[in-house]
Design an enzyme around this catalytic site. Sequence first.
Site, PDB file in Angstrom:
ATOM      1  N   ILE A   1      47.916   2.397  16.326  1.00  0.00           N
ATOM      2  CA  ILE A   1      48.413   1.361  17.248  1.00  0.00           C
ATOM      3  C   ILE A   1      47.731   1.543  18.602  1.00  0.00           C
ATOM      4  O   ILE A   1      47.795   2.630  19.198  1.00  0.00           O
ATOM      5  CB  ILE A   1      49.940   1.457  17.429  1.00  0.00           C
ATOM      6  CG1 ILE A   1      50.607   1.316  16.056  1.00  0.00           C
ATOM      7  CG2 ILE A   1      50.442   0.377  18.386  1.00  0.00           C
ATOM      8  CD1 ILE A   1      52.085   1.659  16.065  1.00  0.00           C
ATOM      9  N   TYR A  33      55.650  11.956  37.334  1.00  0.00           N
ATOM     10  CA  TYR A  33      54.989  13.200  36.901  1.00  0.00           C
ATOM     11  C   TYR A  33      53.814  13.514  37.840  1.00  0.00           C
ATOM     12  O   TYR A  33      53.667  14.641  38.323  1.00  0.00           O
ATOM     13  CB  TYR A  33      54.516  13.037  35.447  1.00  0.00           C
ATOM     14  CG  TYR A  33      53.538  14.086  34.974  1.00  0.00           C
ATOM     15  CD1 TYR A  33      53.923  15.412  34.820  1.00  0.00           C
ATOM     16  CD2 TYR A  33      52.210  13.743  34.678  1.00  0.00           C
ATOM     17  CE1 TYR A  33      53.018  16.371  34.385  1.00  0.00           C
ATOM     18  CE2 TYR A  33      51.304  14.690  34.232  1.00  0.00           C
ATOM     19  CZ  TYR A  33      51.709  16.006  34.089  1.00  0.00           C
ATOM     20  OH  TYR A  33      50.816  16.956  33.660  1.00  0.00           O
ATOM     21  N   ILE A  36      61.442  29.040  34.704  1.00  0.00           N
ATOM     22  CA  ILE A  36      60.806  29.198  36.024  1.00  0.00           C
ATOM     23  C   ILE A  36      61.719  28.721  37.154  1.00  0.00           C
ATOM     24  O   ILE A  36      61.397  28.910  38.324  1.00  0.00           O
ATOM     25  CB  ILE A  36      59.418  28.499  36.110  1.00  0.00           C
ATOM     26  CG1 ILE A  36      59.533  27.012  35.764  1.00  0.00           C
ATOM     27  CG2 ILE A  36      58.400  29.201  35.217  1.00  0.00           C
ATOM     28  CD1 ILE A  36      58.289  26.208  36.136  1.00  0.00           C
ATOM     29  N   ALA A  43      53.659  26.285  32.936  1.00  0.00           N
ATOM     30  CA  ALA A  43      54.961  25.718  32.547  1.00  0.00           C
ATOM     31  C   ALA A  43      55.248  24.473  33.369  1.00  0.00           C
ATOM     32  O   ALA A  43      55.117  24.483  34.596  1.00  0.00           O
ATOM     33  CB  ALA A  43      56.063  26.754  32.762  1.00  0.00           C
ATOM     34  N   ILE A  99      48.504  24.286  25.598  1.00  0.00           N
ATOM     35  CA  ILE A  99      47.355  24.936  26.256  1.00  0.00           C
ATOM     36  C   ILE A  99      47.647  26.426  26.454  1.00  0.00           C
ATOM     37  O   ILE A  99      46.777  27.286  26.220  1.00  0.00           O
ATOM     38  CB  ILE A  99      47.031  24.261  27.610  1.00  0.00           C
ATOM     39  CG1 ILE A  99      46.761  22.761  27.397  1.00  0.00           C
ATOM     40  CG2 ILE A  99      45.832  24.937  28.284  1.00  0.00           C
ATOM     41  CD1 ILE A  99      46.681  21.951  28.681  1.00  0.00           C
ATOM     42  N   ARG A 129      39.233   6.912  29.061  1.00  0.00           N
ATOM     43  CA  ARG A 129      39.822   8.231  29.278  1.00  0.00           C
ATOM     44  C   ARG A 129      38.723   9.285  29.276  1.00  0.00           C
ATOM     45  O   ARG A 129      37.655   9.082  28.701  1.00  0.00           O
ATOM     46  CB  ARG A 129      40.773   8.590  28.118  1.00  0.00           C
ATOM     47  CG  ARG A 129      42.004   7.744  28.001  1.00  0.00           C
ATOM     48  CD  ARG A 129      43.089   8.265  28.941  1.00  0.00           C
ATOM     49  NE  ARG A 129      44.269   7.410  28.915  1.00  0.00           N
ATOM     50  CZ  ARG A 129      44.388   6.256  29.553  1.00  0.00           C
ATOM     51  NH1 ARG A 129      43.370   5.809  30.266  1.00  0.00           N
ATOM     52  NH2 ARG A 129      45.493   5.543  29.492  1.00  0.00           N
TER      53      ARG A 129
HETATM   54  N1  LIG Z   1      47.931  18.526  27.765  1.00  0.00           N
HETATM   55  C1  LIG Z   1      47.303  17.799  28.672  1.00  0.00           C
HETATM   56  O1  LIG Z   1      46.567  16.842  28.332  1.00  0.00           O
HETATM   57  C2  LIG Z   1      47.425  18.123  30.142  1.00  0.00           C
HETATM   58  C3  LIG Z   1      46.727  17.319  31.053  1.00  0.00           C
HETATM   59  C4  LIG Z   1      46.851  17.593  32.406  1.00  0.00           C
HETATM   60  C5  LIG Z   1      47.613  18.662  32.848  1.00  0.00           C
HETATM   61  N2  LIG Z   1      48.283  19.411  31.931  1.00  0.00           N
HETATM   62  C6  LIG Z   1      49.106  20.504  32.449  1.00  0.00           C
HETATM   63  O2  LIG Z   1      48.832  21.689  31.719  1.00  0.00           O
HETATM   64  C7  LIG Z   1      50.030  22.468  31.577  1.00  0.00           C
HETATM   65  C8  LIG Z   1      50.275  22.794  30.117  1.00  0.00           C
HETATM   66  O3  LIG Z   1      50.365  21.572  29.396  1.00  0.00           O
HETATM   67  P1  LIG Z   1      50.647  21.541  27.825  1.00  0.00           P
HETATM   68  O4  LIG Z   1      50.021  20.308  27.305  1.00  0.00           O
HETATM   69  O5  LIG Z   1      50.318  22.856  27.233  1.00  0.00           O
HETATM   70  O6  LIG Z   1      52.233  21.317  27.844  1.00  0.00           O
HETATM   71  P2  LIG Z   1      53.339  21.814  26.789  1.00  0.00           P
HETATM   72  O7  LIG Z   1      54.514  20.907  26.985  1.00  0.00           O
HETATM   73  O8  LIG Z   1      52.756  21.942  25.427  1.00  0.00           O
HETATM   74  O9  LIG Z   1      53.699  23.273  27.310  1.00  0.00           O
HETATM   75  C9  LIG Z   1      54.508  23.484  28.430  1.00  0.00           C
HETATM   76  C10 LIG Z   1      55.325  24.743  28.177  1.00  0.00           C
HETATM   77  O10 LIG Z   1      56.131  24.970  29.342  1.00  0.00           O
HETATM   78  C11 LIG Z   1      57.428  25.367  28.910  1.00  0.00           C
HETATM   79  N3  LIG Z   1      58.399  25.011  29.936  1.00  0.00           N
HETATM   80  C12 LIG Z   1      58.813  23.772  30.319  1.00  0.00           C
HETATM   81  N4  LIG Z   1      59.746  23.872  31.260  1.00  0.00           N
HETATM   82  C13 LIG Z   1      59.931  25.196  31.504  1.00  0.00           C
HETATM   83  C14 LIG Z   1      60.779  25.932  32.381  1.00  0.00           C
HETATM   84  N5  LIG Z   1      61.645  25.320  33.186  1.00  0.00           N
HETATM   85  N6  LIG Z   1      60.693  27.285  32.382  1.00  0.00           N
HETATM   86  C15 LIG Z   1      59.834  27.925  31.544  1.00  0.00           C
HETATM   87  N7  LIG Z   1      59.035  27.279  30.676  1.00  0.00           N
HETATM   88  C16 LIG Z   1      59.078  25.929  30.666  1.00  0.00           C
HETATM   89  C17 LIG Z   1      57.668  24.578  27.630  1.00  0.00           C
HETATM   90  O11 LIG Z   1      58.682  25.160  26.808  1.00  0.00           O
HETATM   91  C18 LIG Z   1      56.282  24.625  26.982  1.00  0.00           C
HETATM   92  O12 LIG Z   1      56.154  25.739  26.132  1.00  0.00           O
HETATM   93  C19 LIG Z   1      51.143  21.661  32.228  1.00  0.00           C
HETATM   94  O13 LIG Z   1      51.337  22.149  33.532  1.00  0.00           O
HETATM   95  C20 LIG Z   1      50.591  20.251  32.273  1.00  0.00           C
HETATM   96  O14 LIG Z   1      51.130  19.522  33.352  1.00  0.00           O
HETATM   97  C21 LIG Z   1      48.222  19.176  30.589  1.00  0.00           C
END
Ligand SMILES: NC(=O)c1ccc[n+]([C@@H]2O[C@H](COP(=O)([O-])OP(=O)(O)OC[C@H]3O[C@@H](n4cnc5c(N)ncnc54)[C@H](O)[C@@H]3O)[C@@H](O)[C@H]2O)c1
Length: 297
Positions: A194, A140, A55, A75, A12, A203
């Site tokens: 699957i 989570y 972070i 993040a 995202i 969903r």
């Molecule tokens: N994708 C979804 O369906 C979804 C749904 C609900 C909430 N979210 C939330 O949206 C946000 C982004 O999700 P996403 O799907 O893009 O996830 P993603 O895993 O693709 O991206 C997360 C990014 O955070 C970075 N990261 C992780 N730990 C870190 C740290 N300690 N320090 C710095 N960077 C760090 C990772 O390297 C990665 O680039 C998250 O907070 C997630 O909880 C996503």
Amino acid sequence: MRALVTGGAGFIGGHLVEKLVERDWDVIVFDNFERASLETLRTLPSEAELRRIDIRDPEAMKRYAGDVDVIFHLAALTDVVESEVKKDEYWNVNVVGTENVLKIAKDVGAKLVFTSSAAVYGELNNVAREDLKPNPISFYGVTKLECEKLCMRYYEEYGIDIVVLRLFNVFGERAQGGVVKIFLERAREGKPLIIYGDGEAVRDFIYVGDVVDALIKAALSGKASGRILNIASGKPTRVRELAEAVVKETGVKIIYESERRWEIKFSLADISLAKKLLNWNPKIYLIDWIRSSLRSS
Ligand SMILES: NC(=O)c1ccc[n+]([C@@H]2O[C@H](COP(=O)([O-])OP(=O)(O)OC[C@H]3O[C@@H](n4cnc5c(N)ncnc54)[C@H](O)[C@@H]3O)[C@@H](O)[C@H]2O)c1
């Protein structure tokens, strides 16, 4: 406008950075790249300043944050199943990391937009409105709920301008996981899809471009301060319907396997608050996107 995007090398975050640069924002990304998407790294605009910063390291964040107007805090560690076995790591990154980011927002006087998750609701019986009592069933979800509480505390105690967006199931180009990506990949390889359980699980899928739109509107609007908003399509899709849409385009088979733990059976959002406060409306519908994505590949 100058924005800091934590997790800007993820699914995202990458889309958000792209859109912000397109709109002439100055963008700095903090990401430790441990879960970054290679596809995203390849497509991130060169105008964005990339910093390998964790972070969990407040000093490094302080050194490079500079004068930002808005912090988009994305993040996080996001794997529901992994969160059950790596609780300390999930707590440190998601909760302690979020408090570190909140402190930066407080120090530099920036607005903060935080991405929470539908996982805070846990199992639902009905459409989720934001005032429903959260009841996460995964660790989570527990960490995301704790982050929301921290955000609200910083909003109330320090007057930081904060908006929390509870994202439901996000799909789109360069997704790193999720059932939509997995089904499309398997179908493209001619493999069966699957389904765990009977496929009746509901969903609420939301397109990544619509999420980015909500993130930017949350940053610019003054009406959503101190609020928690669902960001979803508001439309229910059964996993079986999703599979059937893929089958219709590709002719692959569906296999049913036994249900997995931590899988939520019903998840659907009421999105009227986000529509009203952000003047936001989701535009892309999952089944249409699947069709056009399979036809163009
Ligand atoms: N994708 C979804 O369906 C979804 C749904 C609900 C909430 N979210 C939330 O949206 C946000 C982004 O999700 P996403 O799907 O893009 O996830 P993603 O895993 O693709 O991206 C997360 C990014 O955070 C970075 N990261 C992780 N730990 C870190 C740290 N300690 N320090 C710095 N960077 C760090 C990772 O390297 C990665 O680039 C998250 O907070 C997630 O909880 C996503």
